[in-house]
Design an enzyme around this catalytic site. Sequence first.
Site, PDB file in Angstrom:
ATOM      1  N   GLY A   1     -30.367  -3.153 -40.925  1.00  0.00           N
ATOM      2  CA  GLY A   1     -29.337  -2.176 -40.539  1.00  0.00           C
ATOM      3  C   GLY A   1     -27.966  -2.770 -40.833  1.00  0.00           C
TER       4      GLY A   1
ATOM      5  N   GLU B   1     -37.536  -5.845 -42.772  1.00  0.00           N
ATOM      6  CA  GLU B   1     -37.219  -4.502 -42.264  1.00  0.00           C
ATOM      7  C   GLU B   1     -38.513  -3.688 -42.158  1.00  0.00           C
ATOM      8  OE1 GLU B   1     -34.634  -2.441 -41.079  1.00  0.00           O
ATOM      9  OE2 GLU B   1     -36.385  -1.134 -40.953  1.00  0.00           O
TER      10      GLU B   1
ATOM     11  N   VAL C   1     -32.179  -5.634 -34.336  1.00  0.00           N
ATOM     12  CA  VAL C   1     -33.012  -4.426 -34.380  1.00  0.00           C
ATOM     13  C   VAL C   1     -32.372  -3.261 -33.629  1.00  0.00           C
ATOM     14  CG1 VAL C   1     -35.156  -5.698 -34.723  1.00  0.00           C
ATOM     15  CG2 VAL C   1     -34.350  -5.248 -32.405  1.00  0.00           C
TER      16      VAL C   1
ATOM     17  N   ASP D   1     -20.584   3.706 -26.758  1.00  0.00           N
ATOM     18  CA  ASP D   1     -21.988   3.357 -26.986  1.00  0.00           C
ATOM     19  C   ASP D   1     -22.908   3.819 -25.853  1.00  0.00           C
ATOM     20  OD1 ASP D   1     -21.092   2.145 -29.269  1.00  0.00           O
ATOM     21  OD2 ASP D   1     -21.839   0.137 -28.802  1.00  0.00           O
TER      22      ASP D   1
ATOM     23  N   ALA E   1     -16.997   1.626 -33.019  1.00  0.00           N
ATOM     24  CA  ALA E   1     -15.813   1.418 -32.186  1.00  0.00           C
ATOM     25  C   ALA E   1     -14.832   2.585 -32.283  1.00  0.00           C
ATOM     26  CB  ALA E   1     -15.126   0.120 -32.601  1.00  0.00           C
TER      27      ALA E   1
ATOM     28  N   HIS F   1      -1.122   4.180 -60.373  1.00  0.00           N
ATOM     29  CA  HIS F   1      -1.874   3.428 -61.379  1.00  0.00           C
ATOM     30  C   HIS F   1      -1.260   2.049 -61.530  1.00  0.00           C
ATOM     31  CE1 HIS F   1      -4.087   2.498 -65.023  1.00  0.00           C
ATOM     32  NE2 HIS F   1      -2.929   2.057 -65.528  1.00  0.00           N
TER      33      HIS F   1
HETATM   34  P1  FAD Z   1     -18.259  -2.125 -25.555  1.00  0.00           P
HETATM   35  O1  FAD Z   1     -17.385  -2.566 -26.642  1.00  0.00           O
HETATM   36  O2  FAD Z   1     -19.656  -2.656 -25.510  1.00  0.00           O
HETATM   37  O3  FAD Z   1     -17.501  -2.452 -24.202  1.00  0.00           O
HETATM   38  C1  FAD Z   1     -18.059  -2.232 -22.964  1.00  0.00           C
HETATM   39  C2  FAD Z   1     -17.343  -3.085 -21.944  1.00  0.00           C
HETATM   40  O4  FAD Z   1     -17.758  -2.701 -20.650  1.00  0.00           O
HETATM   41  C3  FAD Z   1     -17.670  -4.564 -22.057  1.00  0.00           C
HETATM   42  O5  FAD Z   1     -16.476  -5.300 -22.037  1.00  0.00           O
HETATM   43  C4  FAD Z   1     -18.511  -4.860 -20.810  1.00  0.00           C
HETATM   44  O6  FAD Z   1     -18.324  -6.178 -20.307  1.00  0.00           O
HETATM   45  C5  FAD Z   1     -17.965  -3.838 -19.838  1.00  0.00           C
HETATM   46  N1  FAD Z   1     -18.877  -3.445 -18.769  1.00  0.00           N
HETATM   47  C6  FAD Z   1     -20.176  -3.074 -18.861  1.00  0.00           C
HETATM   48  N2  FAD Z   1     -20.670  -2.724 -17.665  1.00  0.00           N
HETATM   49  C7  FAD Z   1     -19.657  -2.872 -16.786  1.00  0.00           C
HETATM   50  C8  FAD Z   1     -19.531  -2.660 -15.379  1.00  0.00           C
HETATM   51  N3  FAD Z   1     -20.541  -2.182 -14.671  1.00  0.00           N
HETATM   52  N4  FAD Z   1     -18.352  -2.942 -14.801  1.00  0.00           N
HETATM   53  C9  FAD Z   1     -17.294  -3.414 -15.523  1.00  0.00           C
HETATM   54  N5  FAD Z   1     -17.356  -3.618 -16.851  1.00  0.00           N
HETATM   55  C10 FAD Z   1     -18.515  -3.342 -17.472  1.00  0.00           C
HETATM   56  N6  FAD Z   1     -18.333  -0.873 -34.839  1.00  0.00           N
HETATM   57  C11 FAD Z   1     -17.458  -0.446 -35.764  1.00  0.00           C
HETATM   58  O7  FAD Z   1     -16.917   0.657 -35.641  1.00  0.00           O
HETATM   59  N7  FAD Z   1     -17.140  -1.227 -36.850  1.00  0.00           N
HETATM   60  C12 FAD Z   1     -17.684  -2.441 -37.035  1.00  0.00           C
HETATM   61  O8  FAD Z   1     -17.369  -3.124 -38.021  1.00  0.00           O
HETATM   62  C13 FAD Z   1     -18.608  -2.916 -36.076  1.00  0.00           C
HETATM   63  N8  FAD Z   1     -19.171  -4.136 -36.225  1.00  0.00           N
HETATM   64  C14 FAD Z   1     -20.018  -4.596 -35.251  1.00  0.00           C
HETATM   65  C15 FAD Z   1     -20.574  -5.853 -35.424  1.00  0.00           C
HETATM   66  C16 FAD Z   1     -21.434  -6.364 -34.480  1.00  0.00           C
HETATM   67  C17 FAD Z   1     -22.023  -7.749 -34.669  1.00  0.00           C
HETATM   68  C18 FAD Z   1     -21.723  -5.588 -33.312  1.00  0.00           C
HETATM   69  C19 FAD Z   1     -22.629  -6.131 -32.251  1.00  0.00           C
HETATM   70  C20 FAD Z   1     -21.185  -4.330 -33.136  1.00  0.00           C
HETATM   71  C21 FAD Z   1     -20.329  -3.814 -34.114  1.00  0.00           C
HETATM   72  N9  FAD Z   1     -19.767  -2.541 -34.000  1.00  0.00           N
HETATM   73  C22 FAD Z   1     -18.911  -2.087 -34.967  1.00  0.00           C
HETATM   74  C23 FAD Z   1     -20.067  -1.652 -32.857  1.00  0.00           C
HETATM   75  C24 FAD Z   1     -18.945  -1.669 -31.844  1.00  0.00           C
HETATM   76  O9  FAD Z   1     -18.731  -2.992 -31.402  1.00  0.00           O
HETATM   77  C25 FAD Z   1     -19.314  -0.770 -30.660  1.00  0.00           C
HETATM   78  O10 FAD Z   1     -19.645   0.523 -31.134  1.00  0.00           O
HETATM   79  C26 FAD Z   1     -18.146  -0.656 -29.694  1.00  0.00           C
HETATM   80  O11 FAD Z   1     -17.778  -1.931 -29.184  1.00  0.00           O
HETATM   81  C27 FAD Z   1     -18.504   0.273 -28.526  1.00  0.00           C
HETATM   82  O12 FAD Z   1     -17.422   0.371 -27.673  1.00  0.00           O
HETATM   83  P2  FAD Z   1     -17.603   0.686 -26.121  1.00  0.00           P
HETATM   84  O13 FAD Z   1     -16.231   0.714 -25.560  1.00  0.00           O
HETATM   85  O14 FAD Z   1     -18.458   1.873 -25.954  1.00  0.00           O
HETATM   86  O15 FAD Z   1     -18.431  -0.535 -25.508  1.00  0.00           O
HETATM   87  P1  AMP Z   2     -29.749  -0.657 -36.734  1.00  0.00           P
HETATM   88  O1  AMP Z   2     -30.362   0.287 -35.728  1.00  0.00           O
HETATM   89  O2  AMP Z   2     -28.939   0.006 -37.807  1.00  0.00           O
HETATM   90  O3  AMP Z   2     -29.016  -1.792 -36.092  1.00  0.00           O
HETATM   91  O4  AMP Z   2     -30.978  -1.321 -37.509  1.00  0.00           O
HETATM   92  C1  AMP Z   2     -32.030  -2.005 -36.877  1.00  0.00           C
HETATM   93  C2  AMP Z   2     -33.179  -2.092 -37.847  1.00  0.00           C
HETATM   94  O5  AMP Z   2     -34.193  -2.963 -37.313  1.00  0.00           O
HETATM   95  C3  AMP Z   2     -33.856  -0.738 -38.097  1.00  0.00           C
HETATM   96  O6  AMP Z   2     -33.778  -0.466 -39.473  1.00  0.00           O
HETATM   97  C4  AMP Z   2     -35.301  -0.967 -37.640  1.00  0.00           C
HETATM   98  O7  AMP Z   2     -36.239  -0.307 -38.474  1.00  0.00           O
HETATM   99  C5  AMP Z   2     -35.471  -2.497 -37.743  1.00  0.00           C
HETATM  100  N1  AMP Z   2     -36.560  -3.034 -36.902  1.00  0.00           N
HETATM  101  C6  AMP Z   2     -36.827  -2.734 -35.602  1.00  0.00           C
HETATM  102  N2  AMP Z   2     -37.923  -3.421 -35.134  1.00  0.00           N
HETATM  103  C7  AMP Z   2     -38.372  -4.189 -36.184  1.00  0.00           C
HETATM  104  C8  AMP Z   2     -39.464  -5.116 -36.368  1.00  0.00           C
HETATM  105  N3  AMP Z   2     -40.333  -5.423 -35.390  1.00  0.00           N
HETATM  106  N4  AMP Z   2     -39.603  -5.711 -37.586  1.00  0.00           N
HETATM  107  C9  AMP Z   2     -38.741  -5.438 -38.580  1.00  0.00           C
HETATM  108  N5  AMP Z   2     -37.711  -4.567 -38.473  1.00  0.00           N
HETATM  109  C10 AMP Z   2     -37.499  -3.937 -37.304  1.00  0.00           C
END
Ligand code: FAD
Ligand code: AMP
Length: 481
Positions: free
Chosen positions: A190, A211, A280, A322, A330, A454
């Site tokens: 993914g 995958e 995953v 999320d 984000a 350009h």
């Molecule tokens: P989060 O960013 O998860 O924030 C939630 C916050 O709530 C956290 O600080 C947590 O500590 C706090 N919290 C949880 N429960 C409680 C509680 N009960 N009380 C108080 N605080 C609490 N998205 C993109 O758009 N572009 C990218 O390039 C991208 N790259 C990514 C790369 C990686 C490796 C990962 C893991 C994610 C990436 N994402 C990317 C996804 C993006 O990070 C998330 O979609 C985004 O952070 C979601 O925002 P959010 O505010 O819903 O939650």
């Molecule tokens: P994403 O949801 O975009 O972060 O991608 C996660 C990926 O992990 C998906 O494409 C899934 O098909 C893959 N995946 C989940 N479980 C397994 C597994 N047991 N072995 C290999 N790939 C997996």
Amino acid sequence: MSADYDVIVIGAGPGGYVAAIKAAQLGLKTACVEKWVDEQSKVVLGGTCLNTGCIPSKALLDSSHKYMETVKHFDAHGIKVGKVELDVPAMIERKAKVVKQLTGGIGGLFKANGVTSIIGKGKLLKGNKVEVTATDGSKQTLSATNVILAAGSVPVEIPPTPLQDDVIVDSTGALEFQSVPKRLGVIGAGVIGLELGSVWSRLGSEVVVLEAVDAFLPTVDQQIAREAKKILTKQGLDIRLGAKVTGSKVSKGKAPKVTVQYTDSEGNKEEVFDKLIVCVGRKPYTAALLADDCGVSKDERGFIKVDDHCATGVPGVYAVGDLVRGPMLAHKASEEGVMVAENIAGHKASMNYGLIPAVIYTHPEIASVGKTEEQLKAEGVEYKTGVFPFAASGRALAADDADGMVKIIADAKTDRVVGCHIIGPSAADLLQTVALGMEFSTSAEDIGMTVFSHPALCEAVHEAALAVNGHAIHIANRKKR
Ligand code: FAD
Ligand code: AMP
């Protein structure tokens, strides 16, 4: 009796902190509760995005890209460098500095806008009350006219590969390796798997991506996905599709290795790695977030149920980012935060869920907005496409960065642009020009009639739009005018 706050936001990721700032800007008395603290028990703002997601992954993608350019591509530009050395701890340290600068910046924005920052774990109680448990275990209950749940998500773990020290790690662990693993396994092709696999592959790891699904990037336009697989494979990622991981074993000793079992169409197989990254997917984080009688419900996958305006059904309670349906991105989270704050303030805000751009930050980047060809076929919509390869772009060739293409899809009858899919240099930024046009119902002809600078990469967007109607200048048109 009036409530303590007009708005309490739980969670300070991009969904929560943006909602809090916007609510305060609109004159609402706002607090944001965040549980994440550092070693000095100081609050850490910014959520997954700033601390363990978007920003640190891009910092490492950029560092590793610079390294790869130096080692592999400078020669072609006539630049000779001596022995190139890699200092992984310094790279990780730079990433940490970028994160710290940005998370600290949110604290400054909270102050500037008058948002009260509260440290602790928030829980929604009945009657729009929020119980906050501080790090020392003490509790306080605050009341609010409105509560915005923005607790985000956490990585999914799977039984065959339980996380183990720094040998089997999730995406967070993969941002902290202090040296380059010789052989690296990545489970999941993914977005996150491909980005983190690319980082370590560029730095010298032999990367195998396992995958489970047979298709590569099944939700991406398949013409672009095929090109992506070709390019990433050429770069050295060994992407194995239809490979479902079923088990793992970590050896003992000073330099433990992990043996991963998987099944594919040929049967059971094994691979040995120095490190394994489990990518995953992610799941909504609702642990201890909701009191049983608070009235908010979840769907079968654990997402908080909301309508198109992120309202939960309990008056005055909203959920964004999320935690709720839709892509885990984000910018989707923060736009939802803005929409909710505006609606609380009495505006009539809504959001265009059909136009959320999505980007995979490999090199070249893979960026999409709107419908894919596959979606339009399934919906029975007649469409026309225009494709322009970067190999025909003067600027891309000048930069020696000419892999990929721009593809624009327009409605066959109205010429309105319904999708744009780009694999290429700066695809994320190029895509946004088309997304902006789509927001205002642009036609392919409109983009074709616009004057582009350009030499610039964006000329590929211009030419793809012209190609939709057979008017491209710098490639042979499939259709004649
Ligand atoms: P989060 O960013 O998860 O924030 C939630 C916050 O709530 C956290 O600080 C947590 O500590 C706090 N919290 C949880 N429960 C409680 C509680 N009960 N009380 C108080 N605080 C609490 N998205 C993109 O758009 N572009 C990218 O390039 C991208 N790259 C990514 C790369 C990686 C490796 C990962 C893991 C994610 C990436 N994402 C990317 C996804 C993006 O990070 C998330 O979609 C985004 O952070 C979601 O925002 P959010 O505010 O819903 O939650
Ligand atoms: P994403 O949801 O975009 O972060 O991608 C996660 C990926 O992990 C998906 O494409 C899934 O098909 C893959 N995946 C989940 N479980 C397994 C597994 N047991 N072995 C290999 N790939 C997996």
